[in-house]
Write an enzyme that holds these catalytic residues in place. Sequence first.
Site, mmCIF file in Angstrom:
data_model
loop_
_atom_site.group_PDB
_atom_site.id
_atom_site.type_symbol
_atom_site.label_atom_id
_atom_site.label_comp_id
_atom_site.label_asym_id
_atom_site.label_seq_id
_atom_site.Cartn_x
_atom_site.Cartn_y
_atom_site.Cartn_z
ATOM 1 C CD GLU A 116 -2.680 -1.283 0.053
ATOM 2 O OE1 GLU A 116 -3.211 -0.180 -0.633
ATOM 3 O OE2 GLU A 116 -3.102 -2.244 -0.353
ATOM 4 C CD GLU A 186 -2.503 -2.770 -8.000
ATOM 5 O OE1 GLU A 186 -1.911 -3.364 -6.844
ATOM 6 O OE2 GLU A 186 -3.343 -2.017 -7.666
HETATM 7 ZN ZN LIG Z 1 -2.445 -2.394 -4.966
#
Ligand SMILES: [Zn+2]
Length: 265
Positions: A116, A186
């Site tokens: 995060e 990501e």
């Molecule tokens: Zn993520």
Amino acid sequence: MFKRTLIFSTLLFLSFSSCSTIDPKESEIDAQALKAYQEVRAKSKISTHAEWTAMLNRVAPRIAKASGENFKWEWMLIESPEVNAWCMPGGKMAVYTGIMPVLKNEAALAATLGHEVAHATKRHGKQRYSRAMKGNIAGLVIGGAAAVGGQLLCKTETCRLLAGLGGAAGGFAVAFFDRKFSRSDETQADEYGQTYMAQAGYDPAEAIKLWERMGAASGGKAPPEFMSTHPSDTTRRKNLSTWLPRARSVYEKAPQQYGLGESIQ
Ligand SMILES: [Zn+2]
């Protein structure tokens, strides 16, 4: 005619110049993020779970330090069944109690926060947030729509909680809480996240196991932050295994080694 052309070109100029103001201003994004964070904090139930709170208070500053970023870090543990965690631009983090049983140990919490935090340090979604904040000018009425029809627009509980903010803050909230990062973002968050957890002193191999558990726990239905653009569990585990030797050498050189840390009961 001249006058009309002048007005037309002025309008044209204005519309172009407002487009050019879309380029992200970090301080502005951080200010909206802070506003949204405070709003979530005020409207949420903060967990009183002593062990989990203590664990978050240990892990969050270690990950923050490992990231090397000079944010004004803050974090909270929200009492909620949601399997979720996030870090807003500028370093405001939240972990939902629903994710804790899936994590199983401190190292997995470090892996999650690492991921995060990497979204924040690598400024993922910056363009998107600033577009949403200036939504009214750009004709992307996200900001306005958030105030009026947020209930319909929002896909997550936290987004609904903040939709009433309206304006720039509402726009930011919708763009952040219903965000989908690109697949490459990501992958980058996985890579940096694994390095951060290793630097913070947690066994980076646990990141691989965490995603196994996360996949099993979600039963094919991905939790909020881990929505569809995420790489598949298989790809993600393969990547994390590829990066493991490098993360391991970071771990071995880290000032402290906590291994898996404490387990989560
Ligand atoms: Zn993520």
